[in-house]
Enzyme design. Structure first.
Site, PDB file in Angstrom:
ATOM      1  N   LYS A   1       0.820  -1.225   0.000  1.00 51.47           N
ATOM      2  CA  LYS A   1       0.000   0.000   0.000  1.00 51.47           C
ATOM      3  C   LYS A   1       0.850   1.269   0.000  1.00 51.47           C
ATOM      4  O   LYS A   1       0.459   2.291  -0.561  1.00 51.47           O
ATOM      5  CB  LYS A   1      -0.912   0.018   1.234  1.00 51.47           C
ATOM      6  CG  LYS A   1      -1.983  -1.056   1.235  1.00 51.47           C
ATOM      7  CD  LYS A   1      -3.140  -0.707   0.319  1.00 51.47           C
ATOM      8  CE  LYS A   1      -4.247  -1.753   0.363  1.00 51.47           C
ATOM      9  NZ  LYS A   1      -5.218  -1.570  -0.736  1.00 51.47           N
TER      10      LYS A   1
ATOM     11  N   GLU B   1      -9.945   6.684   2.174  1.00 54.56           N
ATOM     12  CA  GLU B   1     -10.912   5.760   2.760  1.00 54.56           C
ATOM     13  C   GLU B   1     -10.115   4.583   3.310  1.00 54.56           C
ATOM     14  O   GLU B   1      -9.012   4.305   2.849  1.00 54.56           O
ATOM     15  CB  GLU B   1     -11.891   5.265   1.697  1.00 54.56           C
ATOM     16  CG  GLU B   1     -11.377   4.106   0.817  1.00 54.56           C
ATOM     17  CD  GLU B   1     -10.218   4.496  -0.102  1.00 54.56           C
ATOM     18  OE1 GLU B   1     -10.030   5.702  -0.357  1.00 54.56           O
ATOM     19  OE2 GLU B   1      -9.492   3.589  -0.557  1.00 54.56           O
TER      20      GLU B   1
ATOM     21  N   SER C   1       1.914  -9.824  -0.497  1.00 56.70           N
ATOM     22  CA  SER C   1       1.610  -8.391  -0.551  1.00 56.70           C
ATOM     23  C   SER C   1       1.701  -7.686   0.795  1.00 56.70           C
ATOM     24  O   SER C   1       1.934  -6.494   0.859  1.00 56.70           O
ATOM     25  CB  SER C   1       0.216  -8.166  -1.139  1.00 56.70           C
ATOM     26  OG  SER C   1      -0.747  -8.902  -0.406  1.00 56.70           O
TER      27      SER C   1
END
Lengths: 392, 265, 392, 265
Positions: free
Chosen positions: C82, C104, C370
């Site tokens: 991210k 968000e 990830s």
């Protein structure tokens, strides 16, 4: 096996043979290019080294003093510098033909690092942990089990790190033929303090290169927190004798004037703990006393013997930082740099902030951010909510 | 000739029990010392309780924790010895204590006081040969025997340790901490023979000896046996009797009886 | 602004201007060497890139099939891929002269990443989060606040990620002059899906180089999990058209035959969600339905439009993995490799394990890990304790 | 001439209220439509409730949630229109629905059914000009007016949007979602003038219009006002009266009264 007056092997006779075996294997391994290459390979491809070297521009600007750089050990796999050592020792254990490793843990970080490398290298792993710590660190206990390790509750003494270490040693005495004891810091009998330092010096070696690449030359001061002291020794060792001012920061807990602290060098006296001559917190008859720090990683009554030596020989300056100061530093680093440090590492950050303010903008400092704060979130949350209730 | 040798009743089939100073009370330690002598002890190993007893198993750890709770210190433990002498204990007394209390007390102070308080020896389980020189010099200067330990994995160090041993040589039966063991080390005889080849002092074996059979077997190979955890357990078993004035004598008698069972093979 | 039939800008008229502004600035930025250099500098010195590339020797040996490599996005600062995107977009926001970012978040990972880069770059940050998620993710909420962000509870709709996204968009509409909306995945109206992919493709670019260095050539298959799909696109994009078989893994939750899943491509139909034409989970009248997955990061009713395109054009194969399979894969990877993956990433691991077994030892695969599993420890613990109680 | 234009009572000082189909019940939607016409409505905007209404503020979101709860669908909403016509609603009716329900229903099916059910227009807030071509073609083919929106930040797109507008042109008063605003956009007059320059259809302004003063002001600059959240709130306020058979007529009267207050400046 000595650092000046400190170090040595103050252990039961039965441990002399396994210690000698480790010493011999280590000496051999450190001269073997294949071993060094395997160690470096795992650090890189598994642990994620080299760790980043971050210029803390916002913190620097807000203080208006020395330029602040961060060595990012928090980016290691499992979240702290602990992995460097765990990889090194587990590779040695495997080379020695051991099939099992044992480890002690307090808050669980070294236990997790040990369980991790054991899984990676196909070794069995037993982790000794005080019953009190098992209760307090439920998630880390589960993490170790998930990694396939067996967690052995220790109910002797104060049921915390010191006793887990005692119990690991006792277990090892009986099983040293197939088990390797993977100590988590630069403590314990020779050759552990030297070995762990040799595996952790990659922190300082990388920092030297990275600083040279970014700024050229050497930084003016380097800050690292000290519990057992492995991240600090790892950072300091390559800088000894270079003229860089090295600052180790102990945990002052609720204040070094109170009985609740873990400031071993500041307030302790020389003695023997876990097989090594060093400074420790003890009463007049040599009974080891319970240390206190909000940081489970600094909450140790002893300190690595090499730190005792560097303190005595004035090669490193040791300071102490209270719980409150450390927590305030967590807030500052989080807000200015987006990095939430471990409470341990926050002790180094707090001292660095104090000193950076008084330094010139032409000077620069490095802080070793030894681990990430994720493991400490509930402690930090409780602390700030507690403070908020008291109107701070 | 050292006081140790002077006070030693015999140098074979020796019985060397261990008690923890102050467990359950200082007064009872004195009584127990006398009772053990009555039961056939040739040397008394008198433990100083320590917060972090690395070489000990749970039984002795717990005894230490109880004694610390009672306020026992190394100083008070030493002061028990003249009381034991007064009570009639004439066998050699060896103080058992870890290294850190020795350092804090001061090596020279300690051996000097041991001598003054009619002790004969000192056993520090976490000072191996390589770290023992300074303490040994002080001990020798004051006529206190520094007891050495040797283990099955001491290998090439066995000779060096045995040759400099004084008082008696403490052979660790097998790897691990103090405490009962179901099985004895099967290679114990060859280990003890090797030790005896190099030792000029009596050779005693300890760690895990808790049954009549084990004592008999060890007496075949060694000059003596050291029994620690088993003694602590026997005392623990009689603790409630011992702590009441009216049943104390009875309790001590039963301790004596149980020790006789251990020794009469 | 299209990927085949998918993508586009299905937004209220008021958002057209800010989207055009972003598009123009992005195009300019991506042609500016200084911007690219700044992005790469932060990825390296702050985020810790390049992330490691690990050979999973124990997992490979235990399966006896294809050689398995792991791309270690779990080693990024804040624990997942991210951050790559958050850094990129925050730098863009700053370049555009915006002083505030909004974001968000569902489980809190993108919220933490956004709060982190906002702190690092000196931007204000507001994070929209459903009330239900705020309750479930107390620690991440505290983490964001510690980083200086404001967390805004969303009580509309199902009070989870979908609604937090709606609310962030609604807020942005009113404040687009000084606020930048930092979307966390390859979803939303054009240019977001393309922009996020461009910032995440560093994963695939690095993997290509690292694989070439270690093995030479290209791997046979690559596996990545897909919620919104940013880690997968980041990994896949540089490998499109190279002949490498690309496999995206959706969350099958309690099974794709049950109503409780998040398998958007497998079970969804085309439609519009959050401004983009893509596949989504909806009823016959186009009301968006609630997805389910044990993984909060895959629990999204839509999917990035480029995935819809890659699915339709058969350039990527999409599979699905249940909660149970993913949790089993967490255990396997933890025990064999000492890596506890995020539950999201474990979906990719589970599918890779299934396929690796059937492949030849001469073949090799890459799994994109990830994120790290630390954030999921209590979910994993509850799951295994629940299973244990039921005798599994 | 389109049915929209045929049914439109006037092209200035227009009043375009919004109601949500099925809120509070389908039957009341019919009655409310008639009441609004009686209150002076020139066009009725009839909302289809949607799970994810991106352009709407809390008032309309909640109305949609209530209507979904009641089982309202796009199909049922369309079927309300002939009922409204039967009740006597003769003004143009514009269906308001988000893009995804349109796609699922099918663009062509939708406009065809709208025509068959005597609707006149369609408003889809999340289909901007650039994505509207296909829907516009279908709408034109069936004589349904696709209502376009234009915003203060549409800038160079204002001309393009205005030139292709049909029915009326919906001007968003200011950035943000639907719902009441304390202050109107101070640049609204120049924005509306610019729009009117390019538009061949009436220009109405909406978003945030909730007071008598605001209606008066907007009627100065534009051909009409769209009032949504305020109408929903008025209906909410009378909900308990409306839901009881015996007080329904009273409730509708009070709705009418409140709307008159809004319009009578």
């Amino acid at each position: 096996g000595r650092f000046g007056d400190f170090g040595g092997k103050f252990v039961p006779e039965t441990l002399m043979a396994p210690l000698q075996e480790i010493e011999a294997s280590l000496t051999e391994a450190l001269q073997d290019e294949d071993f060094i290459a395997a160690f470096q390979h795992e650090l890189k491809t598994y642990g994620g080294r080299p760790t980043a070297f971050t210029y803390a521009n916002q913190l620097t600007e807000s203080l208006g003093g020395a330029q602040i750089y961060l060595k990012r050990e928090d980016l290691n796999h499992t979240g702290a510098h602990k992995l460097n050592n765990a990889i090194g020792q587990a590779l040695l254990a495997k080379r020695m033909g051991k099939t099992k490793i044992i480890a002690e843990t307090g808050a669980g970080q070294h236990g997790v690092a040990s369980a991790t490398v054991a899984a990676k290298l196909g070794l069995e792993c037993k982790v000794f942990m005080g019953e009190k710590d098992i209760e307090r660190q439920e998630l880390n206990v589960f993490r170790m089990k998930l990694l396939g390790a067996e967690v052995i509750p220790v109910s002797s003494g104060s049921k915390t790190l010191k006793d887990a270490t005692n119990e690991a040693i006792r277990h090892w005495v009986a099983h040293c033929d197939d088990e390797y004891y993977l100590i988590g810091s630069v403590v314990g009998p020779h050759p552990y303090p030297k070995m762990v330092r040799d595996f952790q010096r990659v922190i300082g070696d990388e920092t030297k290169t990275q600083y040279e690449d970014v700024k050229g030359g050497l930084p003016d001061r380097i800050f690292a927190c000290v519990g057992g002291g492995s991240n600090a020794i790892g950072m300091f060792y390559p800088f000894l004798g270079t003229g860089v001012e090295l600052v180790g920061i102990e945990a002052a807990g609720r204040g070094i004037q109170s009985p609740e602290h873990a400031a071993t060098l500041t307030k302790g006296t020389p003695g023997i703990i876990h097989g090594s001559m060093t400074y420790l917190l003890q009463d007049e008859f040599g009974q080891i006393t319970e240390p206190y720090s909000i940081s489970a990683g600094l909450d140790y009554p002893g300190i690595g013997p090499e730190h005792a030596y560097l303190h005595a020989s004035k090669q490193v300056r040791y300071e102490s930082i209270t719980d409150d100061e450390a927590l305030e530093a967590i807030k500052t680093l989080s807000r200015t740099e987006g990095i939430i440090p471990a409470i341990e590492s926050a002790h180094a950050v707090a001292q660095a902030i104090k000193e950076a303010e008084t330094m010139e903008p032409s000077e620069s400092i490095v802080i070793n951010v030894s681990g990430r704060g994720d493991k400490d979130m509930s402690t930090i949350m409780k602390y700030f909510e507690g403070s908020a209730e008291h109107g701070e | 000739m050292s006081t140790f040798d002077q006070r030693l009743p015999k140098t074979e089939n020796m019985f060397i029990p261990f008690i923890m100073s102050g467990d359950p009370t200082p007064d009872l330690s004195i009584e127990l010392a006398y009772t053990l002598q009555e039961s056939g002890a040739d040397v008394l190993e008198l433990g100083v309780p320590y917060s972090d007893p690395l070489a000990d198993g749970p039984t002795i750890q717990q005894a230490a924790a109880r004694a610390i709770e009672q306020g026992m210190t190394i100083q008070k433990a030493i002061q028990l010895i003249p009381e034991m002498r007064k009570r009639g204990v004439h066998i050699p007394i060896v103080l058992f204590t870890y290294c850190n209390p020795v350092l804090q007390y001061g090596m020279e102070t300690l051996v000097k006081q041991l001598k003054e308080n009619e002790a004969d020896g000192l056993l520090v389980p976490d000072i191996p040969l390589e770290e023992s020189e300074e303490l040994k010099q002080h001990a020798e200067a004051h006529g206190i025997q520094l007891i050495s330990l040797v283990a099955p994995n001491s290998e090439e160090r066995i000779k060096r340790i045995a040759e400099q041993a004084s008082g008696f040589l403490y052979c660790v039966s097998s790897l691990g901490v103090t405490g009962e063991r179901a099985e004895m080390n099967p290679n114990i005889s060859s280990f003890l023979e090797q030790v005896k080849r190099h030792s000029s002092v009596p050779v005693a074996v300890g760690f895990g000896i808790s049954t009549n059979d084990q004592v008999r077997l060890m007496h075949e190979y060694a000059d003596g046996v050291i029994v620690g955890s088993k003694i602590i357990k026997i005392i623990e078993g009689e603790q409630s009797a011992l702590l009441k004035e009216e049943t104390k004598v009875e309790g001590l008698q039963r301790v004596k009886g149980k020790i006789s069972q251990l020794l009469n093979y």
